[in-house]
Enzyme design. Structure first.
Site: not given
Ligand code: SF4
Length: 324
Positions: A112, A192, A195
Site C-alpha cells: 500500500k 484478479k 472494481k
C-alpha cells in the site's frame, strides 16, 4: 453450539462476480452450519479511500447485494462495522499490546505504501489491529480465508497471544477456515477480478451491460484467427464457463481445441449463461431495493445483535486491563 464464524466485506463498490464466486456464495452456504457474523467493514474502507462521498451508498448497496445473494438475517448477523463503535475502542486497546514493528513488516502494508505513497495514514498501518478487533470482539472461532490470507490471520493470532499474555486469557486464537475460494480472474485475463481494475461484472449489472463486458474479455492470446486451434486452459472465458456452463464444459474444450467454435460465439454463450444464472438474483435484488424500510430494518437489527455481543466483550477487556 455452532462454531462462530466472522468475515468482513469491504464496501468498495457493488458486489461483482469475483466477490460472489470467491466468497459470498460460501457465506451463504455457511449460514446453516455455523453461527455466522458478516460485517460490511466501512471503517476499513477509509484507509484507502480518499473520496468518501459514495461510501454510505456503497455500504447500503452492498447490503442489498448480500441479501439478494442469499444472506438471511434470520440465520446470520449482517451489520455495518461502524454501527458498532465498540470495535474502535477495542482497536485502540489492542493497539497497546501490538508492537509497531509487527505492523511495519506486513507485506500488504508495504504494498500500500508503494501504491499510495501520498496517503500512508495511521489507519493503514493499524489495519491488521482493526481486523483483529473485528474478529475477537465477536469471539469468532473461525475465519473463512483463502490460502493467500493465512499470513494476515497469523498476525491476528500473534496479537491475540500477546494480549492474552499481558492481560490474561480473554480471547480465543482465531483459526483459519480454509475454503476453496476460487480466485476469479478478471475479464482482462491478467489480474484478479476487481472494481479498481474495471475488469469485473457487477451482480446488479443489466443483461446488456453483462453481455457487453463479456464480449470485451481477453481470450487465448495465441489464437489470432478463427481457424487457429484454441487453448481453453489459458482462456479466461473458458474459466468462467466452468462456473456458468458446467454441463457443456467438455464440449466447449473440444470445440475450442479443434477450432470448431469461435471466440465471439463462445463469449455470447458465456454472456447468456451468466445472465441466466443471475436473473433470479437480480429479480430478488430489485424487490429488496424497492423496500427501503426492510433494508433499514436489516441494518438496524444487525447492528443491535452485533452490539449486544460487543458490549460484553469490551466490558471484559476493560476490566482485565484495569480500566473498569
Ligand atoms: Fe476461449 Fe472460447 Fe475462444 Fe476457446 S473458443 S479461446 S474457450 S473464448
Amino acid at each position: 453450539m455452532k462454531k462462530r464464524v466472522f468475515s468482513g466485506i469491504r464496501p468498495t463498490g457493488r458486489i461483482h462476480l469475483g466477490n460472489y464466486l470467491g466468497a459470498v456464495q460460501n457465506y451463504v452456504a455457511m449460514q446453516d452450519e455455523y453461527d455466522c457474523i458478516y460485517s460490511v467493514v466501512d471503517i476499513h474502507a477509509l484507509t484507502t479511500l480518499e473520496d468518501t462521498h459514495l461510501l454510505k451508498d456503497n455500504v447500503r448497496e452492498q447490503v442489498i447485494d448480500l441479501l439478494a445473494a442469499g444472506l438471511d438475517p434470520d440465520k446470520c448477523i449482517l451489520f455495518v462495522q461502524s454501527h458498532v463503535p465498540e470495535v474502535t475502542e477495542l482497536f485502540t486497546l489492542l493497539g497497546m499490546a501490538t508492537p509497531l514493528s509487527w505492523l511495519l513488516r506486513v507485506p500488504t502494508f508495504k504494498e500500500k505504501v508503494r501504491l499510495q505513497p501520498h496517503n500512508v495514514n495511521y489507519g493503514l498501518v493499524g489495519y491488521p489491529v482493526l481486523m483483529t478487533a473485528d474478529i475477537v470482539l465477536y469471539k469468532a472461532e473461525a475465519i473463512p480465508v483463502g490460502e493467500d490470507q493465512l499470513p494476515h490471520l497469523e498476525l491476528a493470532r500473534e496479537i491475540v497471544r500477546r494480549f492474552n499474555e499481558h492481560f490474561g486469557p480473554i480471547f480465543l486464537e482465531p483459526q483459519g477456515k480454509l475454503t476453496n475460494f476460487p480466485m476469479v480472474v478478471g475479464l482482462d485475463g491478467r489480474d484478479k477480478m476487481s472494481k479498481s481494475l474495471n475488469n469485473h461484472i457487477e451482480l446488479a449489472a443489466t443483461a446488456e451491460e453483462t453481455l457487453k463486458k463479456v464480449m470485451s474479455a481477453v481470450t487465448d492470446p495465441a489464437r489470432r484467427l478463427r481457424s487457429d486451434p484454441g487453448h481453453p486452459e489459458v482462456c479466461n472465458v473458458y474459466k468462467l464457463h466452468q462456473h456458468f456452463s458446467p454441463e457443456v464444459i467438455e464440449n466447449i474444450a473440444v470445440e475450442c481445441r479443434s477450432a470448431a467454435r469461435g471466440c465471439v460465439d463462445c463469449k455470447k454463450q458465456l454472456g447468456a449463461a451468466i445472465n441466466a444464472y443471475l436473473t433470479p438474483l437480480r429479480a430478488r435484488r430489485a424487490e429488496i431495493a424497492a423496500d427501503q424500510a426492510y433494508v433499514d430494518k436489516v441494518i438496524r437489527e444487525g447492528a443491535a445483535k452485533a452490539q449486544a455481543i460487543a458490549k460484553v466483550t469490551i466490558t471484559e477487556v476493560k476490566q482485565r486491563m484495569g480500566l473498569l
